[in-house]
Each structure stands twice: as C-alpha cells, then as structure tokens.
Design an enzyme around this catalytic site. Sequence first.
Site, PDB file in Angstrom:
ATOM      1  N   GLU A  30       0.813  -1.213   0.000  1.00 51.85           N
ATOM      2  CA  GLU A  30       0.000   0.000   0.000  1.00 51.85           C
ATOM      3  C   GLU A  30       0.852   1.271   0.000  1.00 51.85           C
ATOM      4  O   GLU A  30       0.371   2.352   0.352  1.00 51.85           O
ATOM      5  CB  GLU A  30      -0.941  -0.005   1.203  1.00 51.85           C
ATOM      6  CG  GLU A  30      -1.925  -1.154   1.196  1.00 51.85           C
ATOM      7  CD  GLU A  30      -2.833  -1.156   2.403  1.00 51.85           C
ATOM      8  OE1 GLU A  30      -3.766  -0.329   2.446  1.00 51.85           O
ATOM      9  OE2 GLU A  30      -2.605  -1.957   3.325  1.00 51.85           O
ATOM     10  N   SER A 158      -6.637  -2.115   1.565  1.00 59.51           N
ATOM     11  CA  SER A 158      -6.939  -1.459   0.288  1.00 59.51           C
ATOM     12  C   SER A 158      -7.487  -2.415  -0.761  1.00 59.51           C
ATOM     13  O   SER A 158      -7.352  -2.185  -1.955  1.00 59.51           O
ATOM     14  CB  SER A 158      -5.689  -0.741  -0.273  1.00 59.51           C
ATOM     15  OG  SER A 158      -5.309   0.309   0.572  1.00 59.51           O
ATOM     16  N   TYR A 224      -9.577   4.315  -4.828  1.00 61.97           N
ATOM     17  CA  TYR A 224      -8.530   5.319  -4.990  1.00 61.97           C
ATOM     18  C   TYR A 224      -8.450   5.982  -6.363  1.00 61.97           C
ATOM     19  O   TYR A 224      -7.785   6.994  -6.512  1.00 61.97           O
ATOM     20  CB  TYR A 224      -7.170   4.697  -4.669  1.00 61.97           C
ATOM     21  CG  TYR A 224      -7.094   4.149  -3.271  1.00 61.97           C
ATOM     22  CD1 TYR A 224      -7.164   5.000  -2.172  1.00 61.97           C
ATOM     23  CD2 TYR A 224      -6.971   2.786  -3.038  1.00 61.97           C
ATOM     24  CE1 TYR A 224      -7.108   4.504  -0.880  1.00 61.97           C
ATOM     25  CE2 TYR A 224      -6.903   2.278  -1.747  1.00 61.97           C
ATOM     26  CZ  TYR A 224      -6.976   3.144  -0.674  1.00 61.97           C
ATOM     27  OH  TYR A 224      -6.923   2.648   0.602  1.00 61.97           O
ATOM     28  N   ARG A 263     -11.476   3.030  11.112  1.00 64.31           N
ATOM     29  CA  ARG A 263     -12.632   2.932  10.214  1.00 64.31           C
ATOM     30  C   ARG A 263     -13.053   1.479  10.093  1.00 64.31           C
ATOM     31  O   ARG A 263     -12.232   0.593   9.872  1.00 64.31           O
ATOM     32  CB  ARG A 263     -12.262   3.471   8.831  1.00 64.31           C
ATOM     33  CG  ARG A 263     -13.471   3.816   7.961  1.00 64.31           C
ATOM     34  CD  ARG A 263     -13.103   3.968   6.510  1.00 64.31           C
ATOM     35  NE  ARG A 263     -12.890   2.667   5.879  1.00 64.31           N
ATOM     36  CZ  ARG A 263     -11.775   2.323   5.243  1.00 64.31           C
ATOM     37  NH1 ARG A 263     -10.762   3.152   5.146  1.00 64.31           N
ATOM     38  NH2 ARG A 263     -11.661   1.102   4.707  1.00 64.31           N
ATOM     39  N   ASP A 265     -15.569  -1.438   8.249  1.00 62.18           N
ATOM     40  CA  ASP A 265     -16.313  -1.748   7.030  1.00 62.18           C
ATOM     41  C   ASP A 265     -17.408  -2.758   7.360  1.00 62.18           C
ATOM     42  O   ASP A 265     -17.147  -3.782   8.007  1.00 62.18           O
ATOM     43  CB  ASP A 265     -15.373  -2.310   5.967  1.00 62.18           C
ATOM     44  CG  ASP A 265     -14.309  -1.310   5.553  1.00 62.18           C
ATOM     45  OD1 ASP A 265     -14.585  -0.097   5.623  1.00 62.18           O
ATOM     46  OD2 ASP A 265     -13.196  -1.731   5.176  1.00 62.18           O
ATOM     47  N   GLU A 278     -14.119  -5.806   8.595  1.00 58.84           N
ATOM     48  CA  GLU A 278     -12.785  -5.555   9.130  1.00 58.84           C
ATOM     49  C   GLU A 278     -12.703  -4.143   9.674  1.00 58.84           C
ATOM     50  O   GLU A 278     -13.583  -3.310   9.429  1.00 58.84           O
ATOM     51  CB  GLU A 278     -11.713  -5.752   8.053  1.00 58.84           C
ATOM     52  CG  GLU A 278     -11.850  -4.808   6.869  1.00 58.84           C
ATOM     53  CD  GLU A 278     -10.797  -5.081   5.801  1.00 58.84           C
ATOM     54  OE1 GLU A 278      -9.694  -4.517   5.918  1.00 58.84           O
ATOM     55  OE2 GLU A 278     -11.082  -5.850   4.865  1.00 58.84           O
ATOM     56  N   ASN A 280      -9.861  -0.823  10.146  1.00 59.37           N
ATOM     57  CA  ASN A 280      -8.581  -0.247   9.727  1.00 59.37           C
ATOM     58  C   ASN A 280      -8.110   0.750  10.781  1.00 59.37           C
ATOM     59  O   ASN A 280      -8.868   1.649  11.155  1.00 59.37           O
ATOM     60  CB  ASN A 280      -8.743   0.474   8.390  1.00 59.37           C
ATOM     61  CG  ASN A 280      -9.188  -0.467   7.288  1.00 59.37           C
ATOM     62  OD1 ASN A 280      -8.369  -1.114   6.654  1.00 59.37           O
ATOM     63  ND2 ASN A 280     -10.491  -0.578   7.081  1.00 59.37           N
ATOM     64  N   GLY A 284      -6.933   5.442   4.900  1.00 59.32           N
ATOM     65  CA  GLY A 284      -6.444   6.383   3.904  1.00 59.32           C
ATOM     66  C   GLY A 284      -6.853   7.813   4.195  1.00 59.32           C
ATOM     67  O   GLY A 284      -7.912   8.080   4.773  1.00 59.32           O
TER      68      GLY A 284
END
Length: 318
Positions: A30, A158, A224, A263, A265, A278, A280, A284
């Site tokens: 990443e 990602s 992205y 964050r 998901d 999951e 994070n 990002g």
Amino acid sequence: MTSAYDKLHSTLDAKAFGRVAVLYGGKSAEREVSLKSGAAVIDALTTAGVDVVAIDVGDDLLDRLQNEKIDRAFIILHGRGGEDGSMQGLLECLGIPYTGSGILASALAMDKLRTKQVWQSLGIPTPRHAVLASESDCLQASTELGFPLIVKPAHEGSSIGMAKVNSAQELVAAWQDAARYDSQVLVEQWIHGPEFTVAVLRGQVLPPIALGTPHVFYDYDAKYIANDTQYRIPCGLDSVKEQELIDLTARACDAIGIEGWGRLDVMQDEQGQFWLLEVNTAPGMTDHSLVPMAARAAGLDFQQLVLAILAESVATRG
C-alpha cells in the site's frame, strides 16, 4: 449552537505537539496510497503551524527518529510494517508517543482472521469464513460456505488481492493469486446488500457513509482511482437502524481496543442485519478517502481532523 461532535476538535496550540514525525510511504503493498495520505497530512500540519519532519519510512528510520529529536509521531503508513503493531512497538521502545491504536489492537486489526475470531467470541456478527492453504481447503470451503464467496489476503488492506468467486475453479485461482500477497488467505461468505463504512475519532463514532460502485465490489480502483464511486451521507438508513450501526461499530472497536481513530467496514444483508468485515487502524487520507468525508459531515475540515488525531495522542500517550 453546540454540536454532538464539538469535543472532537483539538484545543491545543500547534507548538504543544513539539517536533512531529509524519511516518508514511514504507515498503508495503500500500506504499503508493500511503505516499498520497502522508503528503496530505504533512501539508495540513505544516499549514497549521506544527513543526513537521516528513519521513518516508526506509532502512534509515531508526537513525532518523533518533537524530531528528522527534517528540511525537503521526503514523500514516498503511499495511504491514506500519499498521500491524511493529511500528507501534518500535516507537514504544524509543519512548515516542504516536497516533492511533497501540501494539495489540494494531496487530489484531491487521489480521482479518484474528479480528473475526475476537468478534465471533463476543457474538458480534461477521460473515462465515474459512482459511485456505491448499486446493483441498478450497473444495471444502466451497461445500461448507457455498457461493458466491470473496477471497482476501489475511494481512493486506486497500482490497489488494481480493476477488469475488462463483465456482470452485474460480476459488482455487483466486486463492493462488491472493497467496502471492500473503501466506494466509481468507475466504468469506458473500453478503448481498449495501455496504457502509463507519469512522471513529477520539472515542466517538462519526456519521456512517453508504458506498455505491458499479464494480463487483469496493475494490482498489473504486477506492482510490475511479470517479464513479458513490458516497452517501446521510447514509439512507432510518434513525433506528443507523443507531444500531453506530452502537455495533462502537462495540466492535472496543473489542479490538481501537484508540485515536479508525474505520470499520460493514455489509447489510437483504434481511437488514449488519455484518462486520474488518477494521482499519490507519485508514487512507487521500482525496478519495472516507474518514475525511465522515469528518466533514461531523463539522471538521481536513486540517481539523488531522489535528484531532494528533491531539488524541497527547491525551492518551502524553
């Protein structure tokens, strides 16, 4: 007028942070995303008057941390080597306070399998799954889980190495591809329904975001690069279901030990049940990223978000 999110704002003077190393780039898969995230964070902190040292993490990291007389680190490394507890451990040994979650929570969150096992042990809903290490594992997962399925490297972010599959043959091929990124590969039941992402900041859950993409799933390109990804805030849930999602997020983050920011998901199935995918710990911070969007909905611009993340490291680690 006061807002429920007022306490998220930093009240510290820029000089109170001391000399701040922004750790970005690194060597993970990443790296490119981290370079973009790091550049945005560096610009925001510099504009705010913070004394910033930009460090693209490489083999000279230890020397730079010691020679630059760093007071604090802002970790915006994505993936292994920065988001998995190893960087946090190094900074702990050096006595340098840092942003985000600690060693254990970072390591847990980076490991999708261990995260799911913790959630399952507490009755927090997460899709059924299996670990793939051979073609026979793929065939067994096909029988036990059915199709469609989604294949994931267990320690990547990602959406790198991920694929949706609809047959045993596709599953074997996807496992072999994912194994290029990680020795441990996870396969999950595919949840049919809308996807949400929910950010947390300084112990508070930010407004959920509903995601929409014409891609098969919210993959690397959708995250992205693409300009056709849809982000909905408000997320479209009624007040009861939105509060359920917020409460579930808080519980799931508490189970892993998330600190500072992060964050989560989440998918919602056709019956309306939420399923956690999951979490994070260093999401990002690019122009396509989700945490800045959620922060804006809570009344914080990008600079205020970055300062809030940094301020929480003062509150929790001195």
